[in-house]
Every structure is written in C-alpha cells, then in structure tokens.
Design a protein around this motif. Sequence first.
Motif, PDB file in Angstrom:
ATOM      1  N   ASP A  30       0.546  -1.151   0.006  1.00 52.18           N
ATOM      2  CA  ASP A  30       0.159  -0.376   0.227  1.00 52.18           C
ATOM      3  C   ASP A  30       0.371   1.376   0.405  1.00 52.18           C
ATOM      4  O   ASP A  30       1.801   1.181   0.613  1.00 52.18           O
ATOM      5  CB  ASP A  30      -0.555  -0.249   1.811  1.00 52.18           C
ATOM      6  N   SER A  32      -0.046   4.242   0.963  1.00 51.93           N
ATOM      7  CA  SER A  32       0.294   4.924   2.405  1.00 51.93           C
ATOM      8  C   SER A  32       1.126   4.505   2.957  1.00 51.93           C
ATOM      9  O   SER A  32       0.572   3.524   4.009  1.00 51.93           O
ATOM     10  CB  SER A  32      -1.014   4.878   2.525  1.00 51.93           C
ATOM     11  N   ASP A  34       0.703   5.216   6.345  1.00 51.44           N
ATOM     12  CA  ASP A  34      -0.518   4.365   7.490  1.00 51.44           C
ATOM     13  C   ASP A  34      -1.957   3.791   7.404  1.00 51.44           C
ATOM     14  O   ASP A  34      -2.674   4.586   7.989  1.00 51.44           O
ATOM     15  CB  ASP A  34      -0.311   6.814   8.681  1.00 51.44           C
ATOM     16  N   CYS A  35      -0.731   3.300   6.621  1.00 54.20           N
ATOM     17  CA  CYS A  35      -2.763   2.162   6.076  1.00 54.20           C
ATOM     18  C   CYS A  35      -2.603   1.974   7.485  1.00 54.20           C
ATOM     19  O   CYS A  35      -2.046   1.300   8.025  1.00 54.20           O
ATOM     20  CB  CYS A  35      -2.907   1.919   4.701  1.00 54.20           C
ATOM     21  N   LYS A 330      -8.449   5.855  11.138  1.00 55.86           N
ATOM     22  CA  LYS A 330      -7.339   6.792  10.058  1.00 55.86           C
ATOM     23  C   LYS A 330      -8.212   8.099  10.276  1.00 55.86           C
ATOM     24  O   LYS A 330      -9.036   8.548  10.749  1.00 55.86           O
ATOM     25  CB  LYS A 330      -8.558   6.396   8.663  1.00 55.86           C
TER      26      LYS A 330
END
Length: 368
Positions: A30, A32, A34-35, A330
């Motif tokens: 992924d 991102s 900080d997924c 999130k």
Amino acid sequence: MRLGILGGGQLAWMLAQAAEPLGVSVAVLDPSPDCAAGRIADHVVAAYDDPAGLDEVSKGADVVTYEFENVPAAAVTRLAEHGVPVLPFPASLTITQDRAREKELMAGLGIKVAPYALIDSADDAAAALDKVGAPGILKTRRLGYDGKGQVRVKTADDLPAAIAELGGTDLIYEGLITFTRELSVVVARGTDGSLAVYPPVENEHRDGILACTLAPAPELAPDQAELAQAVGVSVAEALDHIGVLCVELFDTPDGIVANEIAPRVHNSGHWSIEGAVTSQFENHVRGVLGLPLGDPSARGVAAMVNIVGTEPELAALLAIPGASVHTYGKSPRTGRKLAHVTLVADSVDALAVPLARARVLCDAAWDA
Ligand SMILES: Nc1ncnc2c1ncn2[C@@H]1O[C@H](COP(=O)(O)OP(=O)(O)O)[C@@H](O)[C@H]1O
Ligand SMILES: [Mg+2]
C-alpha cells in the motif's frame, strides 16, 4: 503459511486479523505509510504497479490476494511472471472492473439486472433513451465506488449534460430500479469449488455510502433468500471465483434485481466477525489458501453501523451493551469510513434499543 495482499486498508486489516490465529503471516502492499493494515502486517510502502514492491509483497507468499477491484492489470501480470498464484483469478477482476461486463455476465446467467445501454459519445444518448427510458442513472463503467462517478438522470433532457459531466465516454446508462430496500449476499468459494454462502443482508445507504447492515435481512421471504443466495453462487461459479465475493441486490415488488459484484470481502459482510460462526475475512483467507471453509451461519441477528466522516466518542459507543467497535486508525475526512460497530442479539426485538443508540451516535458523527 504466508499471504500477500494488494491494498492495506481496513479490509486488509481485518483479513490480517483473521489470518493471525490461523498462524498465517501477512504482507500488504500500500502506498500510504499509515494504512490501516500496516499496524499489524508487514507493510511494503510502494505503488500497486511498482515492480520492486510487487516482488517484495509476494516474497515467500503462498498466495497473493487483493482487497480492492481496481488492481492494475500490470500488477497481476508481474506476479504471475514470478509464479506466485493470485487469487481470486484475474478473470474476477477484469469482469468486475467494468460495470458493463458485470451486467452482461449476470444477464447471461439469467439473473435479473436493470435495463442498460452503453454510452461512448454524446451521439449514443438517443439510442440509450430509446432502450432504457428515463429516469435513470448514468455511471462510469470503471473506477466508481461509494456512489462516485454517477449522475441521476431525472428526464430525457438531462442525459446529454450528465454524459458531458462524466467525461463523455466509457459510460453505462441504467434504468432506475424502484426498490423497497437494498440487499447483498456474500459467498466464499474454495479452491475445490466448495461454497460457504452467508445469509442475505439488508443494507441502508446514506450519501451513496453504506450506513447500516442488518443480518440476516429481516422478513426476507425464504424463496427470495434462496434466490439471492443462488445469484451469489452462480456468479461465483461463472467467474471460477476463489475466496469471497459480494453481489449487491435490489429487493423489488417483482423480486430480486442484481446491481453489482465486488470480487472481495465487502462492507456488508463486516457483521460476520461477531455475527457469524466463521467471518467473511477468515473464509477469504481459508479459501485462497486452499483450506476448508468455515460455517457462514449467523449466530442470532446482527447489525453493523458504519462510522463515517468523524468518530463518536469511544466511551459512548462502548457503553452500549454488546457493542463491538472496530477502529481503522484513519484520519477523519468527510465521507471517509473510519470505523464500524457491530451488535449481536438473540432477536430483532432485543437488537432494537442498542441499535437505536448506536445509530444516534454514528449519525451525529456523520453529520458533524
Ligand atoms: N439502477 C439503479 N436503480 C436504482 N438505484 C440505483 C441503481 N444503481 C445504483 N443505485 C443506487 O446507487 C447506489 C450506488 O450504486 P452502485 O452501482 O452500487 O455503485 P457503487 O460502486 O458506487 O456502490 C446503490 O447502492 C443504489 O442505492
Ligand atoms: Mg454498490
């Protein structure tokens, strides 16, 4: 055993949670940093089509799977070159990435779908209106989700502007189905063709996003429940799908009409973590790894409420008897799924009060 997952959002996070007690380790790819899944799985931070990232997430993996349907074709090709099995098979992706092919598949299986016409230029508007009529919904064939990439068409005169708004090409125009409610069915299929079919559920949407699921769907006539499950099974078998898929359905006075297919674990199956004997996440892990599937039966009745936009106070949610909270970690953003809460009870009546409390808190957070 080891599982690679393309995508590291909340679906991958819940897949990794289901894998852990089975002794299956997980790596996610992924971009991102900080997924959600990165909190508990090995996390390769790279784009989905990054060759080095794909090599890394599949290193030592028995199987690579995915949590979203818009996996780039190049990614699957790269993994196949390394001899790492990708499950569900690529056919599940290529059909479900395209609303037109999805509808064509289901219609070909004798499943009722909305009337539709393909639009590739403004010149196709007249023929589409002849075939489908108005009102209708114009959608992009690809990449739409949570109601994005769609425009409601109230009268025939609105269609040309809607076509322009959605980019003019690669569109599908559907007749508007008058439904009493929305349903969905989740099916898990093993590598040996074995099946675990969850009870059909009722889904309420808000702003095009799933707000609440009731499982099993209350007061669904047994023949309609069987039909919904048969739709899920015939789609899974036609795709030779391995793992979990979901078919979204409309409940209408003339019976069930199918809307769309998701070739993956689905938000309308989250209730199954607490509410079913074996969750959709565990059954996906079992399915793609060639393990026997578990029992999809409901333990009583369940409700799942999505937390979208901002989060209610955790203590207020946990004060609801029987509430199970799942927080994806999130950051808040309008229309973003941040968490969900599930309630399980012995009867619809026993669910009413805790569900109402959860709805008040989650609706207020959605509005904030
Ligand atoms: N043909 C249709 N008739 C009536 N409502 C529809 C139709 N297509 C979509 N909708 C409504 O819009 C929502 C989102 O559409 P959907 O096709 O499921 O796209 P998405 O991929 O965004 O979930 C559906 O859940 C349903 O409420
Ligand atoms: Mg949908």
